[in-house]
Design an enzyme around this catalytic site. Structure first.
Site, PDB file in Angstrom:
ATOM      1  N   LYS A 186      -0.736   9.924  39.129  1.00 12.68           N
ATOM      2  CA  LYS A 186       0.207   8.912  38.636  1.00 12.68           C
ATOM      3  C   LYS A 186       0.513   9.109  37.155  1.00 12.68           C
ATOM      4  O   LYS A 186      -0.223   9.766  36.420  1.00 12.68           O
ATOM      5  CB  LYS A 186      -0.324   7.509  38.911  1.00 12.68           C
ATOM      6  N   ARG A 209      -7.068   7.201  47.777  1.00 11.45           N
ATOM      7  CA  ARG A 209      -5.804   7.634  48.370  1.00 11.45           C
ATOM      8  C   ARG A 209      -5.281   8.807  47.537  1.00 11.45           C
ATOM      9  O   ARG A 209      -4.994   8.641  46.353  1.00 11.45           O
ATOM     10  CB  ARG A 209      -4.801   6.477  48.383  1.00 11.45           C
TER      11      ARG A 209
END
Length: 274
Positions: free
Chosen positions: A221, A255
């Site tokens: 991210k 994840r």
């Protein structure tokens, strides 16, 4: 010890699990997670399962900053056939659908998904009822705003307290709707600044008081690669470092885009705690 019931199959969370990300979109922020055909999806699924993924998270709507908002029909055509193909080719696979639309969730569960990963925390008013009716596991994520505004920072007074209050309220709504299995996701990268993302990871153990499994979604991210002055393609090392921290502070599921590396990390971390 936590367990989740995936269509009658009890999955233990005594040791952390790896969830592999598969996007059927063409505009996901990390190019290697994009799949433009069923054959590419199945090839990726096979590799992820071989590399140790326990759960496969299939999404047809990008949630990156500046993403294109696809129609419900587009998302259904993108996601449901992929899930059906995975369920047919890999009948033992545990499939999650990454959607905030109740109709997509319903059709995905009919096609073979047993987990609904909803980043919106029930923005669709029918979502909780659908998840309960399908007897699916529900991943409840924290964010402030709507799918259109979810990347705008929010002015928190006491961020941990406010997120815990959010979860307490949403868990109550889920239980009243009849949802049995709930996993919490603190929403790294959503309606939070870079500094707040790091602060939440540093204090992840605070959320164990809610007595629900914790999923962490931080793979590649922007708060990682912006902090390092690199790109998403170069963010594997940073991702792995933060995954290690998350695992040691209570994460039950990570994840990830990079299943092999994450599985190796989980195995080594397990050895360290034996």
């Amino acid at each position: 010890m936590h367990t989740i019931n995936c269509k009658g199959r009890l999955i233990s969370l005594e040791e952390p699990l790896v969830m592999g990300i598969i996007n059927t979109t063409t505009d996901s922020f990390f190019a290697d997670s994009r799949h433009s055909s069923i054959s590419l999806v199945l090839k990726s699924v096979e590799k992820m399962l071989q590399n140790g993924a326990t759960i496969l998270d299939i999404g047809g709507q990008s949630t990156r900053p500046g993403h294109i908002l696809h129609s419900e029909e587009h998302e259904i055509k993108s996601v449901v056939p992929a899930i059906e193909a995975i369920a047919n080719h890999f009948p033992d696979a545990i499939i999650s659908v990454d959607t905030y639309r109740s109709k997509v969730a319903s059709l995905a569960c009919d096609a073979g998904a047993s987990i609904v990963n909803d980043i919106s925390g029930g923005y669709d008013p029918d979502m909780f009822a659908v998840v309960a009716q399908k007897k699916a596991v529900y991943i409840l994520m924290h964010l402030i705003g709507t799918p259109e505004t979810m990347h705008q920072p929010h002015e928190y007074q006491h961020i941990i307290t406010e997120i815990i209050q959010y979860f307490v309220h949403k868990i109550d709504l889920c239980k009243h709707a009849g949802i049995k299995d709930i996993i919490l996701d603190i929403g790294i990268g959503f309606s939070k600044t870079i500094e707040e993302n790091f602060f939440l990871l540093k204090n992840l153990e605070c959320f164990k008081m809610l007595e629900k499994p914790l999923l962490i979604g931080l793979s590649r991210k922007s708060f990682i690669y912006k902090s390092l002055g690199i790109t998403a393609d170069e963010a594997l090392t940073g991702t792995t470092a933060l995954h290690f921290h998350a695992l040691n502070n209570g994460a039950n599921i990570i994840r990830v885009h990079d299943v092999k590396e994450a599985t190796e990390l989980v195995k080594l971390n397990n050895f360290m705690h034996k």
